[in-house]
Design a protein around this motif. Structure first.
Motif, PDB file in Angstrom:
ATOM      1  N   ALA A   2       0.843  -1.192   0.000  1.00 19.15           N
ATOM      2  CA  ALA A   2       0.000   0.000   0.000  1.00 19.15           C
ATOM      3  C   ALA A   2       0.878   1.241   0.000  1.00 19.15           C
ATOM      4  O   ALA A   2       2.030   1.208   0.440  1.00 19.15           O
ATOM      5  CB  ALA A   2      -0.896  -0.014   1.226  1.00 19.15           C
ATOM      6  N   TYR A  28      -4.223  -1.606  -0.363  1.00 14.47           N
ATOM      7  CA  TYR A  28      -4.832  -1.045   0.834  1.00 14.47           C
ATOM      8  C   TYR A  28      -6.243  -1.579   0.978  1.00 14.47           C
ATOM      9  O   TYR A  28      -6.954  -1.714  -0.003  1.00 14.47           O
ATOM     10  CB  TYR A  28      -4.874   0.489   0.721  1.00 14.47           C
ATOM     11  N   GLU A  29      -6.615  -1.862   2.194  1.00 14.46           N
ATOM     12  CA  GLU A  29      -7.972  -2.326   2.439  1.00 14.46           C
ATOM     13  C   GLU A  29      -8.676  -1.354   3.367  1.00 14.46           C
ATOM     14  O   GLU A  29      -8.080  -0.836   4.306  1.00 14.46           O
ATOM     15  CB  GLU A  29      -7.952  -3.723   3.059  1.00 14.46           C
ATOM     16  N   SER A  30      -9.936  -1.115   3.107  1.00 17.48           N
ATOM     17  CA  SER A  30     -10.678  -0.107   3.861  1.00 17.48           C
ATOM     18  C   SER A  30     -10.796  -0.447   5.339  1.00 17.48           C
ATOM     19  O   SER A  30     -11.084   0.423   6.148  1.00 17.48           O
ATOM     20  CB  SER A  30     -12.072   0.086   3.257  1.00 17.48           C
ATOM     21  N   ASN A  32      -8.354  -1.230   7.136  1.00 16.30           N
ATOM     22  CA  ASN A  32      -7.117  -0.831   7.804  1.00 16.30           C
ATOM     23  C   ASN A  32      -7.342   0.346   8.738  1.00 16.30           C
ATOM     24  O   ASN A  32      -8.055   1.290   8.404  1.00 16.30           O
ATOM     25  CB  ASN A  32      -6.045  -0.450   6.777  1.00 16.30           C
ATOM     26  N   ILE A  34      -5.939   3.627  10.214  1.00 24.38           N
ATOM     27  CA  ILE A  34      -4.984   4.651   9.809  1.00 24.38           C
ATOM     28  C   ILE A  34      -4.710   5.557  11.001  1.00 24.38           C
ATOM     29  O   ILE A  34      -5.641   6.077  11.623  1.00 24.38           O
ATOM     30  CB  ILE A  34      -5.506   5.494   8.641  1.00 24.38           C
ATOM     31  N   THR A  52     -10.663   4.195  12.777  1.00 23.55           N
ATOM     32  CA  THR A  52     -10.966   2.781  12.595  1.00 23.55           C
ATOM     33  C   THR A  52     -11.960   2.609  11.453  1.00 23.55           C
ATOM     34  O   THR A  52     -12.627   3.558  11.039  1.00 23.55           O
ATOM     35  CB  THR A  52     -11.542   2.178  13.883  1.00 23.55           C
ATOM     36  N   SER A  53     -12.075   1.397  10.970  1.00 27.79           N
ATOM     37  CA  SER A  53     -12.906   1.140   9.794  1.00 27.79           C
ATOM     38  C   SER A  53     -14.390   1.350  10.070  1.00 27.79           C
ATOM     39  O   SER A  53     -15.169   1.563   9.136  1.00 27.79           O
ATOM     40  CB  SER A  53     -12.686  -0.289   9.297  1.00 27.79           C
ATOM     41  N   SER A  73     -14.341   6.282   2.960  1.00 26.39           N
ATOM     42  CA  SER A  73     -13.922   4.988   2.421  1.00 26.39           C
ATOM     43  C   SER A  73     -14.122   4.915   0.907  1.00 26.39           C
ATOM     44  O   SER A  73     -13.428   4.137   0.229  1.00 26.39           O
ATOM     45  CB  SER A  73     -14.688   3.858   3.110  1.00 26.39           C
ATOM     46  N   ASN A  76     -10.917   6.151  -0.251  1.00 28.36           N
ATOM     47  CA  ASN A  76      -9.736   5.661   0.490  1.00 28.36           C
ATOM     48  C   ASN A  76      -8.903   6.807   1.057  1.00 28.36           C
ATOM     49  O   ASN A  76      -7.678   6.831   0.924  1.00 28.36           O
ATOM     50  CB  ASN A  76      -8.861   4.786  -0.416  1.00 28.36           C
ATOM     51  N   ILE A  97      -0.404   3.160   8.211  1.00 26.62           N
ATOM     52  CA  ILE A  97      -1.314   2.030   8.388  1.00 26.62           C
ATOM     53  C   ILE A  97      -0.884   1.336   9.671  1.00 26.62           C
ATOM     54  O   ILE A  97       0.245   0.846   9.783  1.00 26.62           O
ATOM     55  CB  ILE A  97      -1.262   1.070   7.201  1.00 26.62           C
ATOM     56  N   SER A 100       1.652  -1.852  10.529  1.00 19.55           N
ATOM     57  CA  SER A 100       2.506  -2.049   9.358  1.00 19.55           C
ATOM     58  C   SER A 100       3.631  -1.038   9.396  1.00 19.55           C
ATOM     59  O   SER A 100       3.722  -0.205  10.294  1.00 19.55           O
ATOM     60  CB  SER A 100       1.705  -1.863   8.065  1.00 19.55           C
TER      61      SER A 100
END
Length: 113
Positions: A2, A28-30, A32, A34, A52-53, A73, A76, A97, A100
């Motif tokens: 990502a 990248y996944e939603s 995740n 940040i 948070t998601s 989202s 992104n 992220i 990570s």
């Protein structure tokens, strides 16, 4: 892998507001989480908060009530809305992220007194 790209930094007077963006791309996944960090001049990088998601957010005590983290989202992107800025908010702001080693390149925020 990502990638994250911050934008929106600049020079603002004390008491002013600024909104930073963190745009994610690549693998990248939603879901995740940040996180936002900043590094004041000559100091260590500090955690400011995280999105948070599920749309929630947590904040460091130093910025609680002044900073708001939100996310869109659909594009992104995670935002850091900053208000009532103080000279001590000056620094390079980064998004990451959580869990990570994926960081953005940083964006400079300077708050003048």
């Amino acid at each position: 892998q990502a990638q994250l790209v911050e934008s929106g930094g600049g020079l603002v007077q004390a008491g002013g507001s600024l909104t930073l963006s963190c745009a994610a791309s690549g693998r990248y996944e939603s879901v995740n989480v940040i996180a936002w960090y900043r590094q004041p001049p000559g100091k260590e990088r500090e955690w400011l908060g995280a999105s948070t998601s599920d749309g929630g957010a947590t904040y460091a005590d130093s910025v609680k009530g002044r900073f708001t983290i939100s996310r869109d989202s659909a594009v992104n992107t995670v935002y850091l809305q900053m208000s009532s800025l103080k000279p001590e908010d000056t620094g390079v702001y980064y998004c990451k992220i959580a869990g990570s080693n994926v960081w953005g390149q940083g964006t400079q925020v300077t708050v003048s007194s």
